[in-house]
Design an enzyme around this catalytic site. Sequence first.
Site, PDB file in Angstrom:
ATOM      1  N   CYS A  83       9.407   4.798  -2.285  1.00  0.00           N
ATOM      2  CA  CYS A  83       8.053   4.922  -2.937  1.00  0.00           C
ATOM      3  C   CYS A  83       7.936   6.041  -4.091  1.00  0.00           C
ATOM      4  CB  CYS A  83       6.769   4.623  -2.332  1.00  0.00           C
ATOM      5  SG  CYS A  83       6.773   3.471  -1.058  1.00  0.00           S
ATOM      6  N   HIS A 337       0.441  -0.132  -6.252  1.00  0.00           N
ATOM      7  CA  HIS A 337       1.669   0.448  -6.004  1.00  0.00           C
ATOM      8  C   HIS A 337       2.906  -0.182  -6.228  1.00  0.00           C
ATOM      9  CE1 HIS A 337       4.358   3.225  -3.833  1.00  0.00           C
ATOM     10  NE2 HIS A 337       4.091   2.905  -2.763  1.00  0.00           N
TER      11      HIS A 337
HETATM   12  N1  COA Z   1      -6.482  -4.175  -0.737  1.00  0.00           N
HETATM   13  C1  COA Z   1      -7.494  -4.982  -1.157  1.00  0.00           C
HETATM   14  N2  COA Z   1      -7.399  -6.487  -1.267  1.00  0.00           N
HETATM   15  C2  COA Z   1      -6.143  -6.884  -1.005  1.00  0.00           C
HETATM   16  C3  COA Z   1      -4.967  -6.008  -0.712  1.00  0.00           C
HETATM   17  C4  COA Z   1      -5.209  -4.627  -0.573  1.00  0.00           C
HETATM   18  N3  COA Z   1      -4.122  -3.919   0.178  1.00  0.00           N
HETATM   19  N4  COA Z   1      -3.957  -6.905  -0.375  1.00  0.00           N
HETATM   20  C5  COA Z   1      -4.383  -8.136  -1.003  1.00  0.00           C
HETATM   21  N5  COA Z   1      -5.717  -8.048  -1.034  1.00  0.00           N
HETATM   22  C6  COA Z   1      -6.487  -9.329  -1.460  1.00  0.00           C
HETATM   23  C7  COA Z   1      -5.806 -10.318  -2.534  1.00  0.00           C
HETATM   24  O1  COA Z   1      -6.275  -9.607  -3.732  1.00  0.00           O
HETATM   25  C8  COA Z   1      -6.588 -11.320  -1.985  1.00  0.00           C
HETATM   26  O2  COA Z   1      -8.016 -11.503  -2.632  1.00  0.00           O
HETATM   27  P1  COA Z   1      -8.410 -13.074  -3.204  1.00  0.00           P
HETATM   28  O3  COA Z   1      -8.298 -13.746  -2.004  1.00  0.00           O
HETATM   29  O4  COA Z   1      -9.717 -12.647  -3.462  1.00  0.00           O
HETATM   30  O5  COA Z   1      -7.286 -13.337  -4.171  1.00  0.00           O
HETATM   31  C9  COA Z   1      -6.774 -11.371  -0.738  1.00  0.00           C
HETATM   32  O6  COA Z   1      -6.756  -9.947  -0.383  1.00  0.00           O
HETATM   33  C10 COA Z   1      -5.441 -12.087   0.207  1.00  0.00           C
HETATM   34  O7  COA Z   1      -4.319 -11.297  -0.706  1.00  0.00           O
HETATM   35  P2  COA Z   1      -2.923 -11.755   0.123  1.00  0.00           P
HETATM   36  O8  COA Z   1      -1.916 -11.504  -0.916  1.00  0.00           O
HETATM   37  O9  COA Z   1      -3.038 -13.133   0.901  1.00  0.00           O
HETATM   38  O10 COA Z   1      -2.928 -10.503   1.240  1.00  0.00           O
HETATM   39  P3  COA Z   1      -1.694 -10.474   2.148  1.00  0.00           P
HETATM   40  O11 COA Z   1      -2.299 -10.630   3.318  1.00  0.00           O
HETATM   41  O12 COA Z   1      -0.517 -11.499   1.828  1.00  0.00           O
HETATM   42  O13 COA Z   1      -1.154  -8.998   1.882  1.00  0.00           O
HETATM   43  C11 COA Z   1      -1.274  -6.710   3.059  1.00  0.00           C
HETATM   44  C12 COA Z   1      -1.940  -7.867   2.704  1.00  0.00           C
HETATM   45  C13 COA Z   1      -1.906  -5.607   3.469  1.00  0.00           C
HETATM   46  C14 COA Z   1      -0.127  -7.201   4.118  1.00  0.00           C
HETATM   47  C15 COA Z   1      -0.302  -6.283   1.634  1.00  0.00           C
HETATM   48  O14 COA Z   1      -1.175  -6.069   0.816  1.00  0.00           O
HETATM   49  C16 COA Z   1       0.555  -5.026   2.134  1.00  0.00           C
HETATM   50  O15 COA Z   1       1.849  -5.238   2.492  1.00  0.00           O
HETATM   51  N6  COA Z   1       0.336  -3.855   1.698  1.00  0.00           N
HETATM   52  C17 COA Z   1       0.930  -2.773   2.142  1.00  0.00           C
HETATM   53  C18 COA Z   1       2.228  -2.556   0.826  1.00  0.00           C
HETATM   54  C19 COA Z   1       3.244  -1.635   1.609  1.00  0.00           C
HETATM   55  O16 COA Z   1       3.522  -1.315   2.554  1.00  0.00           O
HETATM   56  N7  COA Z   1       3.508  -0.800   0.347  1.00  0.00           N
HETATM   57  C20 COA Z   1       4.516   0.612   0.730  1.00  0.00           C
HETATM   58  C21 COA Z   1       3.492   1.648   1.396  1.00  0.00           C
HETATM   59  S1  COA Z   1       4.596   3.193   1.632  1.00  0.00           S
END
Ligand code: COA
Length: 397
Positions: A83, A337
């Site tokens: 990252c 990100h």
């Molecule tokens: N914050 C706010 N809203 C989020 C979000 C987040 N992080 N991630 C997804 N959403 C929203 C989407 O926009 C969607 O909204 P909508 O229904 O109004 O369209 C809804 O939540 C569902 O989205 P979806 O893509 O199905 O979520 P998900 O369950 O597939 O993913 C996480 C959620 C948390 C698993 C994913 O965002 C993730 O993996 N985040 C961490 C990434 C990471 O680890 N990065 C490296 C860090 S060092």
Amino acid sequence: MGHAAIVGIGHSRFGRAPDKQLHELAWQAIRQALQDAGVTQRDIQFLVVGNAGGWSSELLPAVVVGEYAGLTPVGSMRVEAACASGSAALRAAATAVESGKADIALAVGVEKMTESTTMQIVEMIGRAGSFFWEFEHFGLTFPGYYAMYATAYMHEYRAKEEDLAAVAVKNHYYASLNPYAHFQKQITIEDVMKSRYVAWPLKLYDCSPQTDGAAAVVVASEEMAKKLTDTPIWIRAQGVATGTANLSKRDNFLSLEPAVLAAEQAYKQVGIERSQSYKYFDVAEVHDCFTIAEIIAYEDLGFVERGQGYALAREGETYKGGRIPVNLDGGLKAKGHPIAATGVSMAVELTKQLRQQNPESRQADIKKGLAVAHNIGGTGHYAYVTIFSLNKDVRFT
Ligand code: COA
């Protein structure tokens, strides 16, 4: 060694970009950066492409990006520091310029994450912890890693889930003012508290999303910078440190030690006293991949004493006008990100802040002419702390 300055910036809209290929995203940012600098492809002598990849198809992104952007046969390389790949790209470009090997270099960070599914991405990022010891044996994912830091922090300092939520509320607020951000809506503490748990105590709104996007900067030598612009933004200092992959080799889960080391290195180059560091900067960008990470960053950078980071968030002291404004672009949490684009995006944002080019609602007061970026790869596997300045020679004590 000479000095290196940012003379041009570019940024794609962050979010889901199903209609764009990796190289098209990169070009959006590169085109703006070249225009902003007032140069053309012919002026670029070195291209550095930050890309963590894995989730997207291109295996040699530097070449594909260079070709599409009309930059071949300029020498190029791809860099990876998870990252923090964007900050690594900036370092490589700045080092080429400082060493005299290039007069003008271009650093771009780009990621097309949504080519893969959520679960594939969660697995790939999880494998970026310590695959052998932690992923294969225990199935740890990144929300899980940062949840361990959050539980340790909450236990030690009696911080609450609402304190973490305050970071998400702030960053969504600023993202709502940033047209380049992934999320454009404001949220409340209640929204965060009601969102589903991903890894206790971290909920959906405590996490940064999976994002597509690109950011680019043109970096020039002192001589070139003076020809190109009246407001070069100097890459005044940078500290870099590497932590362990294996969490069992870490002393505690209350701090990311490499971030402290990187900050100390950078601060030393400018004469900044760590315990008073917030007094030196007009604005900061910190790596809030999860809300707890922003709180720990306040402490690792010395903005506040150990155990007080959550109070800074709770009391709103990291909004514009507070003790130290942090992530006025929405941060990773809400701007998004796209892994390797993040470090370059931080450089773009701080350049705009120091040039005072942001709308009033999210423009920090620039009185000291100094800004700091804190960019972490993994869970402290890599740490980059970069200080940007309006004055090339600024130095305290
Ligand atoms: N914050 C706010 N809203 C989020 C979000 C987040 N992080 N991630 C997804 N959403 C929203 C989407 O926009 C969607 O909204 P909508 O229904 O109004 O369209 C809804 O939540 C569902 O989205 P979806 O893509 O199905 O979520 P998900 O369950 O597939 O993913 C996480 C959620 C948390 C698993 C994913 O965002 C993730 O993996 N985040 C961490 C990434 C990471 O680890 N990065 C490296 C860090 S060092």
